[in-house]
Design an enzyme around this catalytic site. Structure first.
Site, PDB file in Angstrom:
ATOM      1  N   ASP A 476       0.675  -1.442  -0.105  1.00 44.76           N
ATOM      2  CA  ASP A 476      -0.048   0.032   0.128  1.00 44.76           C
ATOM      3  C   ASP A 476       0.910   1.340   0.054  1.00 44.76           C
ATOM      4  O   ASP A 476       2.223   1.224   0.244  1.00 44.76           O
ATOM      5  CB  ASP A 476      -0.716   0.056   1.170  1.00 44.76           C
ATOM      6  CG  ASP A 476      -2.226   0.619   0.873  1.00 44.76           C
ATOM      7  OD1 ASP A 476      -2.361   1.511   0.087  1.00 44.76           O
ATOM      8  OD2 ASP A 476      -3.195   0.399   1.719  1.00 44.76           O
ATOM      9  N   ASP A 546     -10.608   2.136  -3.355  1.00 48.39           N
ATOM     10  CA  ASP A 546     -10.996   1.895  -2.129  1.00 48.39           C
ATOM     11  C   ASP A 546     -12.501   2.051  -2.021  1.00 48.39           C
ATOM     12  O   ASP A 546     -13.248   1.565  -1.068  1.00 48.39           O
ATOM     13  CB  ASP A 546     -10.614   3.126  -1.102  1.00 48.39           C
ATOM     14  CG  ASP A 546      -9.133   2.589  -0.291  1.00 48.39           C
ATOM     15  OD1 ASP A 546      -8.955   1.694  -0.707  1.00 48.39           O
ATOM     16  OD2 ASP A 546      -8.677   3.539   0.062  1.00 48.39           O
TER      17      ASP A 546
HETATM   18  C1  GLA Z   1      -5.725   1.959   2.216  1.00 46.25           C
HETATM   19  C2  GLA Z   1      -6.005   0.742   1.244  1.00 46.25           C
HETATM   20  C3  GLA Z   1      -7.178   0.124   1.731  1.00 46.25           C
HETATM   21  C4  GLA Z   1      -6.555  -0.771   3.309  1.00 46.25           C
HETATM   22  C5  GLA Z   1      -6.179   0.615   4.179  1.00 46.25           C
HETATM   23  C6  GLA Z   1      -5.424   0.275   5.375  1.00 46.25           C
HETATM   24  O1  GLA Z   1      -6.778   2.963   2.281  1.00 46.25           O
HETATM   25  O2  GLA Z   1      -6.680   1.156  -0.045  1.00 46.25           O
HETATM   26  O3  GLA Z   1      -7.473  -0.977   0.988  1.00 46.25           O
HETATM   27  O4  GLA Z   1      -5.532  -1.428   2.955  1.00 46.25           O
HETATM   28  O5  GLA Z   1      -5.282   1.555   3.424  1.00 46.25           O
HETATM   29  O6  GLA Z   1      -5.183   1.265   6.259  1.00 46.25           O
END
Ligand code: GLA
Length: 742
Positions: A476, A546
């Site tokens: 990430d 997301d």
């Molecule tokens: C980001 C990612 C999510 C998740 C969160 C965790 O927003 O895109 O899928 O992994 O971080 O903090």
């Protein structure tokens, strides 16, 4: 095929689909004669560049008013010598501070096959020939090498540029785009993929006009705002007919792309590293290679352009061994638990998912340091022993012993002030001396231009991975860069920071994927803030957004699939009301959308009713049967009307055809609806859903009539045999049709 016609000094790169023609002009510059559908090879195409004189246009030769750089269609335009559109590069001679350079054609080389690079992503393969044209600047002794790689059988050319300082004086490369090309006219629409967090890569099409239009990013990542892609289509081109040129940058950092249309209607298209946040010092004998651009031509519509991109990305860009492997169905705990979990709750989620047929459990954010919210612990890549008393090491063993695969989340480039990492190395974060810090999600970015930082993160990740049973890693990256400054670089090299940062990211990716070739990597950046061909070189799939709402995901899918293969699009079924939009859609609709992608679940399956669990089992069985078709077949966006989205996938052997039809809002008493399929064989196809048989030509020319929408409730008993109420009822509905060729 690459030919050089000596007499006319013309390069012709061609295969059965496309031609690309470059000429060496009288002043030694290169011009672009043509790029498009294949034309027959011949010795002389110089007539394609009519020379004419225009008052005010600068001329290269005394007593020759007809050779004017302003009216040339340039191949890689320089600055300061009579071309007034956007230059492809600016090279400063530091001894004079002059930014004028005059590269002249010197020689060429043809190379068979194309090797991978380790320090930055690159297209590779044995089905490629590369033309390298070398140009020299006599005054500075700088060399410019323009590379053009043409595939044996794909409608695509890959370009890059390399600058070498063969002189004694130091040079400063202030701008170095990866490609520039001048088209004859301006009868184009510009397609860009725009958005923001949780609504990435929406298709945005506008006609172009005189002047400059650019998209780009200076955020440190390629960004959710503008994807590093654009296309130029003819005004009449649609999904399955007409001409379109697509450009995709193989890069994950700051970029610029756009068009510059002049007063003679010539359209210059260009793409590369963003010059506002870049410069590169070249001492004697040093060189700089730009990222590559994948250029695609299609005369069969936008979907065909997408298929060529998918084909190049899957066969000639993704280095992972999973490039062609159907991906495991996963369950991710993020939207099920956020930071609030322990070993027992995780095992409960994993085991329930396994019982329903899910193949891999992914432990998301919150397993390390003391991370109970987003204020702490990034950088401390060791297990939180309160949540996981025996660590991620034991948890991964328990899950893999049960027969499931195990995946783990990292955010390698980040650091919180509340962390051991920051306590021990406060100087490792990106910050400008004397300036306040700017935060993003309470976190700071580590200086990946510094090798010591990359080494440290590699070692801490390597330790956890080696001691656990890990099949998958989600990488990430959750904030953009501010106060850019590299403490380990001298002041005259500060503008190299952003490119050096992304090279550091690639270095870590390269080390991890080399050490752990069996791990499936999924990239992510708050969803799709870094969905690009650079990332795909190392990670064959990327979390697309997301936003897990099925309706929003249709727009994300249409845009993302324009460039990137379905197997690369991370997509999950989540709980309702949806956490990003509070919208409620059916479990069927959510799965029917998530299936066009990697497919998985991101909710607590334990709290579903028995009926819902049965539905999940059926969805998983369906996906297992068809995932190979979905992830390896040819994908078409069918021309959709507003409110309706239609997609078609055809298996490589053409025996299976899937039609996905989605409706957003119900319409009051609508007309009938059918959708025309494309590119079928004229054989008989049996539709598994209604057991009817159709010829391919019927499905292409009349189409498939879709389910009847609700037309108002009438008492059925008064009208026997007539379905007044329809079967496609309410908002947010989906149908997946399966056709088998007889
Ligand atoms: C980001 C990612 C999510 C998740 C969160 C965790 O927003 O895109 O899928 O992994 O971080 O903090």
């Amino acid at each position: 095929m690459i030919k050089f016609h000596e007499k006319s000094k013309t390069f012709h790169l061609y295969n059965e689909h496309i031609s690309y023609l470059i000429a060496v002009e009288a002043n030694g510059q290169l011009s672009n004669l043509y790029f498009g559908k294949q034309i027959k090879d011949k010795e002389d195409y110089s007539y394609l560049m009519t020379k004419r004189s225009v008052i005010l246009a600068p001329c290269s030769f005394h007593n020759n008013l007809s050779f004017t750089p302003e009216l040339l269609r340039h191949e890689y335009p320089d600055y300061g010598r009579g071309d007034y559109k956007t230059p492809a590069f600016i090279l400063e001679d530091k001894s004079t501070c002059s930014e004028v350079s005059a590269f002249k054609y010197d020689s060429y080389k043809i190379i068979k096959g194309k090797e991978k690079l380790s320090y930055q992503p690159s297209v590779f393969g044995t089905d490629i020939n590369t033309l390298e044209i070398t140009l020299k600047d006599d005054l500075t002794n700088a060399t410019l090498v323009l590379a053009y790689s043409i595939f044996d059988n794909k409608s695509s050319i890959v370009r890059s540029a390399k600058f070498i300082n063969n002189g004694k004086n130091e040079l400063n490369l202030k701008k170095a785009l990866s490609m520039s090309i001048d088209f004859y006219d301006k009868d184009f629409d510009f397609i860009q993929l725009d958005g923001a967090w949780s609504r990435e890569r929406h298709i945005n099409i506008n006609s172009i006009t005189t002047g400059v239009h650019t998209i780009g990013s200076t955020r440190g990542s390629s960004s959710a705002m503008h994807n590093p892609f654009f296309a130029l289509k003819r005004q009449t081109t649609n999904e399955n007919n007409g001409e379109v040129y697509g450009f995709s940058l193989v890069y994950s950092g700051n970029f610029i792309a756009g068009v510059d249309v002049d007063n003679y209607d010539v359209t210059r298209a260009f793409m590369g590293i963003h010059p506002d946040t870049f410069s590169w010092n070249l001492k004697s004998n040093e060189e700089f290679l730009t990222p590559e651009v994948i250029m695609v031509y299609s005369d069969k519509g936008i979907s065909n352009m997408s298929q060529t991109f998918h084909n190049v990305i899957k066969n000639n860009l993704i280095t992972s061994k999973y490039a062609h492997t159907p991906r495991p169905i996963l369950i991710n705990n993020w939207e099920a638990t956020y930071f609030d979990f322990n070993e027992k709750s995780i095992l409960d989620i994993a085991m329930q998912a396994k019982e329903l047929g899910v193949e891999m459990f992914v432990l998301d954010d919150g397993w390390f340091g003391k991370r109970n919210d987003d204020t702490s612990s990034l950088g401390d890549w060791y297990s939180d022993k309160i949540k996981l008393p025996d660590g991620v090491e034991a948890l991964s063993k328990k899950i893999t012993d049960s027969g499931m695969k195990f995946g783990l989340w990292f955010e390698p480039e980040m650091c919180n002030i509340e962390s051991e990492l920051y306590k021990n190395h406060p100087d490792w974060i990106i910050s400008t001396p004397g300036r306040d810090l700017t935060y993003g999600r309470n976190q700071l970015v580590l200086d990946f231009s510094n090798k010591d930082v990359v080494d440290f993160i590699y070692n801490s990740m390597e330790k956890v991975i080696s001691n656990s049973k890990i099949d998958y890693i989600k990488w990430d990256m959750n904030r953009n860069i501010t106060e850019s400054y590299a403490k380990n670089l001298p002041k005259e090299n500060q503008k190299e920071f952003f490119h050096r940062y992304i090279l550091g990211v690639y270095d870590l990716f390269n080390r991890l994927t080399t050490k752990f070739p069996n791990i499936l990597f999924e990239a992510c950046a708050s969803g799709g803030n870094r969905f690009d061909c650079g990332m795909l070189y190392y990670a064959p799939q990327i979390w697309a957004s997301d936003n897990t709402d099925a309706i929003e995901r249709l727009s994300v899918l249409s845009g993302t699939s324009m460039v990137y293969p379905i197997s690369s699009i991370g997509s999950h079924v989540s709980a309702c009301p949806n956490h990003q939009l509070r919208r409620t859609t059916s479990l069927k609709m959510r799965a029917d959308v998530a299936m066009i992608g990697t497919f998985g679940y991101e909710l607590n399956l334990n709290i579903l009713s028995d009926e819902e669990k049965k539905t999940v089992v059926e969805q998983i069985e369906f996906f297992k049967e068809y995932r190979e078709v979905i992830q390896t077949g040819d994908f078409y966006r069918l021309d959709s009307k507003p409110n309706y989205f239609y997609y078609q996938i055809v298996s490589k052997d053409k025996n299976t055809v899937l039609l996905f039809a989605y409706k957003v809002l119900a319409t009051a008493n609508p007309g009938m609806k059918k959708v025309r399929l494309v590119n079928l064989l004229d054989d008989t196809y049996t539709c598994i859903n209604n057991k009817k048989e159709y010829y391919g030509s019927e499905l292409e020319n009349f189409g498939l009539e879709l389910e009847v929408e609700f037309t108002g409730l009438l008492p059925a008993k008064n009208y026997p045999g007539v379905s007044y109420s329809g079967s496609d009822i309410g908002d947010f509905t989906s149908q997946v049709y399966v056709f088998k060729r007889k």
